[in-house]
Design a protein around this motif. Structure first.
Motif, PDB file in Angstrom:
ATOM      1  N   LYS A 108      16.935   0.797  -2.854  1.00  9.27           N
ATOM      2  CA  LYS A 108      16.811   0.190  -4.185  1.00  9.27           C
ATOM      3  C   LYS A 108      17.223  -1.284  -4.152  1.00  9.27           C
ATOM      4  CE  LYS A 108      17.570   4.458  -6.818  1.00  9.27           C
ATOM      5  NZ  LYS A 108      18.508   5.184  -7.717  1.00  9.27           N
ATOM      6  N   ALA A 109      18.281  -1.576  -3.396  1.00  8.62           N
ATOM      7  CA  ALA A 109      18.729  -2.969  -3.267  1.00  8.62           C
ATOM      8  C   ALA A 109      17.643  -3.820  -2.616  1.00  8.62           C
ATOM      9  CB  ALA A 109      20.020  -3.025  -2.447  1.00  8.62           C
ATOM     10  N   TYR A 110      16.960  -3.234  -1.643  1.00 11.47           N
ATOM     11  CA  TYR A 110      15.867  -3.952  -0.970  1.00 11.47           C
ATOM     12  C   TYR A 110      14.726  -4.233  -1.945  1.00 11.47           C
ATOM     13  CZ  TYR A 110      12.243  -4.921   2.525  1.00 11.47           C
ATOM     14  OH  TYR A 110      11.234  -5.497   3.268  1.00 11.47           O
ATOM     15  N   PHE A 111      14.386  -3.244  -2.771  1.00 11.64           N
ATOM     16  CA  PHE A 111      13.343  -3.455  -3.772  1.00 11.64           C
ATOM     17  C   PHE A 111      13.729  -4.563  -4.753  1.00 11.64           C
ATOM     18  CE2 PHE A 111      11.719   1.075  -3.095  1.00 11.64           C
ATOM     19  CZ  PHE A 111      10.568   0.639  -2.449  1.00 11.64           C
ATOM     20  N   ARG A 112      14.995  -4.594  -5.122  1.00 12.10           N
ATOM     21  CA  ARG A 112      15.441  -5.646  -6.050  1.00 12.10           C
ATOM     22  C   ARG A 112      15.293  -7.028  -5.437  1.00 12.10           C
ATOM     23  NH1 ARG A 112      19.093  -1.462  -7.791  1.00 12.10           N
ATOM     24  NH2 ARG A 112      20.619  -1.990  -6.178  1.00 12.10           N
ATOM     25  N   GLN A 113      15.437  -7.113  -4.107  1.00 13.02           N
ATOM     26  CA  GLN A 113      15.214  -8.387  -3.414  1.00 13.02           C
ATOM     27  C   GLN A 113      13.743  -8.788  -3.468  1.00 13.02           C
ATOM     28  OE1 GLN A 113      16.722  -8.239   0.611  1.00 13.02           O
ATOM     29  NE2 GLN A 113      18.743  -7.517  -0.040  1.00 13.02           N
ATOM     30  N   LEU A 114      12.865  -7.793  -3.325  1.00  8.73           N
ATOM     31  CA  LEU A 114      11.421  -8.073  -3.327  1.00  8.73           C
ATOM     32  C   LEU A 114      10.924  -8.453  -4.723  1.00  8.73           C
ATOM     33  CD1 LEU A 114      10.076  -5.179  -1.033  1.00  8.73           C
ATOM     34  CD2 LEU A 114      10.770  -7.492  -0.378  1.00  8.73           C
ATOM     35  N   LYS A 115      11.514  -7.861  -5.759  1.00  5.71           N
ATOM     36  CA  LYS A 115      11.217  -8.150  -7.174  1.00  5.71           C
ATOM     37  C   LYS A 115       9.904  -7.569  -7.688  1.00  5.71           C
ATOM     38  CE  LYS A 115      14.114 -12.258  -7.389  1.00  5.71           C
ATOM     39  NZ  LYS A 115      14.192 -13.705  -7.682  1.00  5.71           N
ATOM     40  N   SER A 116       8.858  -7.572  -6.875  1.00  2.40           N
ATOM     41  CA  SER A 116       7.592  -6.948  -7.284  1.00  2.40           C
ATOM     42  C   SER A 116       6.886  -6.406  -6.050  1.00  2.40           C
ATOM     43  CB  SER A 116       6.698  -7.937  -8.039  1.00  2.40           C
ATOM     44  OG  SER A 116       6.340  -9.033  -7.226  1.00  2.40           O
ATOM     45  N   VAL A 117       6.279  -5.210  -6.188  1.00  5.09           N
ATOM     46  CA  VAL A 117       5.725  -4.522  -5.018  1.00  5.09           C
ATOM     47  C   VAL A 117       4.439  -3.778  -5.356  1.00  5.09           C
ATOM     48  CG1 VAL A 117       6.172  -2.764  -3.245  1.00  5.09           C
ATOM     49  CG2 VAL A 117       8.054  -4.148  -4.103  1.00  5.09           C
ATOM     50  N   ALA A 118       3.474  -3.863  -4.444  1.00  8.26           N
ATOM     51  CA  ALA A 118       2.273  -3.028  -4.494  1.00  8.26           C
ATOM     52  C   ALA A 118       2.422  -1.983  -3.397  1.00  8.26           C
ATOM     53  CB  ALA A 118       1.021  -3.861  -4.263  1.00  8.26           C
ATOM     54  N   VAL A 119       2.468  -0.715  -3.778  1.00  9.47           N
ATOM     55  CA  VAL A 119       2.696   0.364  -2.816  1.00  9.47           C
ATOM     56  C   VAL A 119       1.369   0.977  -2.383  1.00  9.47           C
ATOM     57  CG1 VAL A 119       3.747   2.635  -2.459  1.00  9.47           C
ATOM     58  CG2 VAL A 119       4.963   0.897  -3.792  1.00  9.47           C
ATOM     59  N   ALA A 120       1.151   1.031  -1.077  1.00  7.43           N
ATOM     60  CA  ALA A 120      -0.009   1.731  -0.530  1.00  7.43           C
ATOM     61  C   ALA A 120       0.266   3.220  -0.715  1.00  7.43           C
ATOM     62  CB  ALA A 120      -0.193   1.390   0.946  1.00  7.43           C
ATOM     63  N   PHE A 121      -0.454   3.828  -1.649  1.00  7.04           N
ATOM     64  CA  PHE A 121      -0.092   5.168  -2.118  1.00  7.04           C
ATOM     65  C   PHE A 121      -1.154   6.198  -1.769  1.00  7.04           C
ATOM     66  CE2 PHE A 121       0.143   8.137  -5.935  1.00  7.04           C
ATOM     67  CZ  PHE A 121       1.202   8.866  -5.417  1.00  7.04           C
ATOM     68  N   SER A 122      -0.762   7.187  -0.941  1.00  7.44           N
ATOM     69  CA  SER A 122      -1.683   8.257  -0.545  1.00  7.44           C
ATOM     70  C   SER A 122      -1.417   9.556  -1.280  1.00  7.44           C
ATOM     71  CB  SER A 122      -1.571   8.501   0.963  1.00  7.44           C
ATOM     72  OG  SER A 122      -0.288   9.053   1.268  1.00  7.44           O
ATOM     73  N   GLY A 123      -0.250   9.659  -1.931  1.00  6.80           N
ATOM     74  CA  GLY A 123       0.119  10.910  -2.585  1.00  6.80           C
ATOM     75  C   GLY A 123       0.868  11.856  -1.670  1.00  6.80           C
ATOM     76  N   GLY A 124       1.175  11.400  -0.458  1.00 12.83           N
ATOM     77  CA  GLY A 124       1.911  12.232   0.486  1.00 12.83           C
ATOM     78  C   GLY A 124       3.411  12.183   0.232  1.00 12.83           C
ATOM     79  N   VAL A 125       4.169  12.866   1.072  1.00 12.63           N
ATOM     80  CA  VAL A 125       5.618  12.959   0.912  1.00 12.63           C
ATOM     81  C   VAL A 125       6.268  11.584   0.888  1.00 12.63           C
ATOM     82  CG1 VAL A 125       7.761  13.853   1.909  1.00 12.63           C
ATOM     83  CG2 VAL A 125       5.661  15.188   2.085  1.00 12.63           C
TER      84      VAL A 125
END
Length: 364
Positions: A108-125
């Motif tokens: 979560k701390a890493y995401f806060r550093q990035l501030k905005s993210v596009a996730v390559a999402f397959s629906g897997g685990v």
């Protein structure tokens, strides 16, 4: 099979039924089951009470910190540590969860550093957990991008769409037909690199249009030990790998997914259908369809983890060794259906399911 709830409520009835059927030598086992169940329920009750107490203390700590009473908050934290230790004794998996939760905080701390993210999402685990955690942390500054192609089963696409709708996550589905990429259909050893490079370029373009700063993909620490040419594309294009950054392995991701109530926590591992082909064998839409139908049949028959590898017109079924007998029980149906899909021969791999089995020939 004994219904444990009925046993709890009617122990003497169960004992009498067993005595009538098996005589006295089975009654000791019933007593042992009753005793173990009582201990388990007592432990579960204690664990529930401790968790409730822990949550109350956590709120108390938050209130103290808000009031600037750091020393008092630190003193209360010691009590939380004691509760966590006892929970670890009562529930061994609690210790694993606590260790994984530390990594989740790092994520979560890493995401806060990035501030905005596009996730390559397959629906897997992995990508479901990644997306959920990112969205919980950054909210509308997170988007999901899913590639639609003939190597991605329709069932997986529908699950991905449903998840984003349920969670209120902005979701973009892009056409990414691998077979149109020059060289991909020949199935070279760097096939995954060719595909990932094309896909991430499309995700980067979508991210730019949506004013999203970073791209994130879902590889985890377990992926470091196998042949993964796709990770070369990740490095070249500056795509982030948050799960690897936070040192999260597959089993930890499942534990954390279960803790979040995600439906994918025990979902079977999945890789694109092109990975079912022997390197050098041409990948076609017809053969991808054959593999897709074959794996869907096995899933419909109740198999949990499956792969149908294709060698020319021969199918090589991989399932967990514990489910070998189920393959034999359904031998006639499987063979009949596979042949209607276009397979000439149907075989079962005696080694059983494992990831990347097609990579076993790379050193030859």
């Amino acid at each position: 099979m004994i219904d444990i709830k009925f046993l709890r409520e009617n122990p003497e009835v169960v004992k009498q039924n067993i005595k009538n059927k098996f005589q006295d030598h089975k009654l000791q086992l019933v007593d042992e089951v009753i005793e173990l169940d009582a201990k388990a329920r007592a432990a579960q009750q204690e664990a529930d009470e401790l968790r409730s107490k822990k949550n109350k203390i956590a709120k108390q700590i938050g209130a103290l910190m808000a009031q600037g009473k750091k020393e008092e908050a630190e003193a209360v934290k010691a009590e939380v540590a004691g509760i966590s230790a006892r929970l670890a004794e009562l529930e061994p998996e609690e210790k694993e969860l606590q260790e994984a939760l530390k990594k989740e905080e790092d994520l979560k701390a890493y995401f806060r550093q990035l501030k905005s993210v596009a996730v390559a999402f397959s629906g897997g685990v992995d990508s479901t957990y990644l997306l959920k955690t990112a969205h919980d942390t950054l909210g509308d500054q997170v988007i999901a991008v899913t590639a639609k192609s003939c190597s991605f089963p329709e069932r997986e696409l529908k699950e991905a769409i449903h998840f984003c709708e349920k969670e209120g996550i902005r979701h973009f589905v892009c056409e990414s037909e691998e077979l149109d990429i020059e060289g991909f259909s020949h199935n070279p050893k760097n096939r995954c690199y060719i595909c990932k490079h094309e896909l991430f370029e499309k995700i980067i373009n979508i991210a730019k249009e949506q004013k999203i700063a970073y791209i994130a993909e879902g590889s985890n620490m377990d992926d470091n030990g196998d042949y993964r040419p796709g990770l070369q594309a990740v490095a070249e294009l500056g795509v982030t790998s948050p799960l690897r950054h936070s040192k999260l392995a597959k089993e930890e991701i499942r534990i954390l997914s279960r803790n979040l109530g995600l439906p994918t926590w025990d979902k079977q591992s999945f890789a694109c259908l092109s990975s079912r082909f022997v390197y050098g064998e041409e990948i076609t839409r017809d053969k991808l369809s054959m593999v897709d139908k074959a794996e869907q049949l096995l899933l419909d028959l109740g198999f949990h983890q499956v792969r149908v590898r294709i060698h020319g017109m021969m199918a090589r079924i991989e399932v967990e060794p514990g489910e070998f007998s189920k393959v034999l029980e359904n031998r006639e149906k499987i063979t009949k259906e596979f042949k209607t899909y276009g397979f000439t021969y149907v075989t079962m791999d005696l080694t059983g399911y494992r990831t990347g089995s097609m990579n076993e020939t790379l050193g030859e």
